[in-house]
Motif scaffolding. Structure first.
Motif, PDB file in Angstrom:
ATOM      1  N   GLY A  26      -3.684  -7.404   4.906  1.00  0.00           N
ATOM      2  CA  GLY A  26      -4.500  -6.234   5.209  1.00  0.00           C
ATOM      3  C   GLY A  26      -3.901  -5.381   6.313  1.00  0.00           C
ATOM      4  N   TYR A  27      -4.391  -4.165   6.429  1.00  0.00           N
ATOM      5  CA  TYR A  27      -3.899  -3.233   7.447  1.00  0.00           C
ATOM      6  C   TYR A  27      -4.142  -3.807   8.837  1.00  0.00           C
ATOM      7  CZ  TYR A  27      -2.752   1.319   9.513  1.00  0.00           C
ATOM      8  OH  TYR A  27      -2.157   2.337  10.216  1.00  0.00           O
ATOM      9  N   SER A  42      -3.171  -3.468  -3.313  1.00  0.00           N
ATOM     10  CA  SER A  42      -3.040  -2.090  -3.778  1.00  0.00           C
ATOM     11  C   SER A  42      -2.556  -2.120  -5.221  1.00  0.00           C
ATOM     12  CB  SER A  42      -2.067  -1.316  -2.889  1.00  0.00           C
ATOM     13  OG  SER A  42      -2.592  -1.234  -1.567  1.00  0.00           O
ATOM     14  N   ALA A  94       0.811  -1.223   0.000  1.00  0.00           N
ATOM     15  CA  ALA A  94       0.000   0.000   0.000  1.00  0.00           C
ATOM     16  C   ALA A  94       0.836   1.261   0.000  1.00  0.00           C
ATOM     17  CB  ALA A  94      -0.932   0.000   1.206  1.00  0.00           C
ATOM     18  N   ASN A 141      -7.155   0.409  -3.985  1.00  0.00           N
ATOM     19  CA  ASN A 141      -6.961  -0.511  -2.858  1.00  0.00           C
ATOM     20  C   ASN A 141      -8.173  -1.429  -2.752  1.00  0.00           C
ATOM     21  OD1 ASN A 141      -6.018   2.490  -1.889  1.00  0.00           O
ATOM     22  ND2 ASN A 141      -4.446   0.946  -1.501  1.00  0.00           N
ATOM     23  N   HIS A 189     -14.917  -5.689   1.410  1.00  0.00           N
ATOM     24  CA  HIS A 189     -15.321  -4.780   2.488  1.00  0.00           C
ATOM     25  C   HIS A 189     -16.181  -3.636   1.973  1.00  0.00           C
ATOM     26  CE1 HIS A 189     -15.093  -2.661   6.329  1.00  0.00           C
ATOM     27  NE2 HIS A 189     -14.913  -1.553   5.623  1.00  0.00           N
ATOM     28  N   THR A 214      -7.205   3.919   1.816  1.00  0.00           N
ATOM     29  CA  THR A 214      -6.366   2.747   1.601  1.00  0.00           C
ATOM     30  C   THR A 214      -6.732   1.588   2.511  1.00  0.00           C
ATOM     31  OG1 THR A 214      -4.737   3.649   3.149  1.00  0.00           O
ATOM     32  CG2 THR A 214      -4.392   4.095   0.818  1.00  0.00           C
ATOM     33  N   ILE A 215      -7.148   1.869   3.736  1.00  0.00           N
ATOM     34  CA  ILE A 215      -7.398   0.811   4.711  1.00  0.00           C
ATOM     35  C   ILE A 215      -8.708   0.094   4.433  1.00  0.00           C
ATOM     36  CG2 ILE A 215      -7.825   0.368   7.164  1.00  0.00           C
ATOM     37  CD1 ILE A 215      -5.863   2.636   7.785  1.00  0.00           C
ATOM     38  N   TYR A 216      -9.737   0.855   4.048  1.00  0.00           N
ATOM     39  CA  TYR A 216     -11.068   0.278   3.869  1.00  0.00           C
ATOM     40  C   TYR A 216     -11.419   0.000   2.411  1.00  0.00           C
ATOM     41  CZ  TYR A 216     -11.520   1.534   8.740  1.00  0.00           C
ATOM     42  OH  TYR A 216     -11.322   1.627  10.087  1.00  0.00           O
ATOM     43  N   GLY A 217     -10.632   0.523   1.488  1.00  0.00           N
ATOM     44  CA  GLY A 217     -10.868   0.231   0.075  1.00  0.00           C
ATOM     45  C   GLY A 217     -12.067   0.937  -0.515  1.00  0.00           C
ATOM     46  N   ARG A 224      -5.480  -7.043   1.386  1.00  0.00           N
ATOM     47  CA  ARG A 224      -5.552  -5.776   0.670  1.00  0.00           C
ATOM     48  C   ARG A 224      -4.603  -5.832  -0.519  1.00  0.00           C
ATOM     49  NH1 ARG A 224      -3.934  -0.187   3.580  1.00  0.00           N
ATOM     50  NH2 ARG A 224      -2.151  -1.483   4.145  1.00  0.00           N
ATOM     51  N   THR A 251      -9.949  -4.403  -0.884  1.00  0.00           N
ATOM     52  CA  THR A 251      -9.916  -5.048   0.429  1.00  0.00           C
ATOM     53  C   THR A 251     -10.983  -6.134   0.515  1.00  0.00           C
ATOM     54  OG1 THR A 251     -11.386  -3.318   1.291  1.00  0.00           O
ATOM     55  CG2 THR A 251      -9.024  -2.994   1.596  1.00  0.00           C
TER      56      THR A 251
END
Length: 362
Positions: free
Chosen positions: A327-328, A337, A10, A299, A289, A153-156, A335, A301
């Motif tokens: 993933g984060y 990216s 990411a 990204n 997600h 980036t974390i949740y897409g 995840r 996820t």
């Protein structure tokens, strides 16, 4: 180059191979200077050309004119979380934040230290599975500015359509999807983006700012935290991160040479579709997600039936030459990216791996 893997990290993230090769070729002797780009003075003519061309290329790609400046700042997006309110949240005014994930939350936390804030919309209660609709946004009375995070980036998740608030300045953190698609940059008073996701290596943050805002920077805050300091000194009040700016310069040239933002959007839509198709056709084995109408092209996820399978997925993916898929830490899962520099071949390889892994473990 058979020793390279498909890099789905990411950030710091994948860079175009052509650019890495060019940087390698120029590393010891940049343009017949007899010195490395890592050694030349930021006051020298060769570096000034890099700097000037990078600003011009950025504005050309975004369709911006002389009423905008492009600044090269250090400190990452995290410093911008503080610099924006330090410069543009005066006493007695309110800054509005639209929360779509962890990074917008952190931006809000910094602003709270400096003045009054208001959450104009949030999807936190839904696990940040979607971007708020424009109808959900409720602004405070005459906000100093409105801040959004364009891609999460974390949740897409990713904004499909940007809001327009008229004369109210719109500020955006575009660290993870900057220059991935065409958009109306003139809607924004200020855009910032850490380079290490979609623009270059870590070490430089690009700030695109409308010139009229430069007159509003308070003279009472430290010199290096004022945007007008960077503008007046062409981002060279102190020594800039020259190598990082040099790579950004090459990335901008690469984008222009390869068809600009319209071509990049088509490329990104095509390659992301390979992976989303595997999620949607997996019968629930892979669970995305983000809600479909908020899905990020940068990204991707998703979760698997259990954490044991997720661990096996990441381990076996590395063995298959697919790196950076964990993933984060606060969310878990997988995840991928797939920034501008990720190839179609990389996404096809991941899609094929996902199909094989599902069949083996269903």
């Amino acid at each position: 180059m058979t020793d390279r893997i498909f890099n789905f990290n990411a950030g710091p993230a994948v860079l175009p191979l052509d650019i890495l090769k060019q940087a390698q070729a120029e590393l010891l002797n940049y343009r017949d200077t007899g010195m490395s780009i890592l050694e030349i003075s930021h006051r020298s003519k060769p570096y000034e050309v890099i700097h000037q061309e990078a600003e011009a290329d950025m504005k050309a790609l975004l369709g911006l004119g002389d009423n905008y400046r492009v600044l090269f700042v250090q400190g990452g997006g995290s410093l911008q979380f503080a610099m924006v309110p330090m410069n543009y949240l005066p006493a007695g005014r309110i800054a509005d934040y639209i929360l779509t994930g962890s990074w917008s939350e952190k931006a809000l936390q910094e602003a709270k230290l400096l003045g009054q804030t208001h959450v104009a919309a949030t999807t936190a209660g839904e696990g940040y599975r979607r971007i708020p609709s424009l109808q959900e946004i409720k602004l405070s009375d005459k906000p100093a500015y409105v801040h959004i995070t364009s891609n999460n980036t974390i949740y897409g998740t990713q904004w499909r359509e940007f809001p327009n608030f008229g004369d109210i300045p719109l500020m955006a953190d575009m660290s993870s999807d900057m220059l991935s698609r065409p958009f109306d940059a003139k809607k924004f008073a200020l855009i910032y983006a850490g380079a290490q996701k979609n623009l270059g290596p870590a070490g430089v943050t690009i700030v695109i700012i409308r010139k009229d805002l430069l007159d509003e920077c308070p003279p009472t805050i430290p010199t290096m935290l004022r945007y007008d300091t960077y503008a007046k000194n062409d981002s060279m009040y102190n020594t800039p991160p020259c190598f990082s700016v040099y790579i950004v310069h090459l990335v901008l040239q690469w984008l222009r040479k390869n068809g600009g933002l319209a071509a990049m959007e088509k490329h990104n839509q095509e390659k992301a579709a390979f992976i989303y198709r595997q999620i949607d056709q997996s019968g629930g084995f892979y669970r995305g997600h983000a809600e479909p109408d908020s899905r990020s092209l940068m990204n991707i996820t998703f979760r698997l039936p259990n954490e044991e399978l997720e661990g096996a997925f990441v381990k076996e993916a590395v063995q298959a030459g697919l790196g950076g898929l964990k993933g984060y830490r606060t969310v878990g899962g997988i995840r991928a990216s797939v920034y501008n520099a990720m190839s179609k071949e990389g996404c096809l390889a991941l899609a094929a791996f996902m199909d094989e892994f599902r069949k083996k473990n269903s």
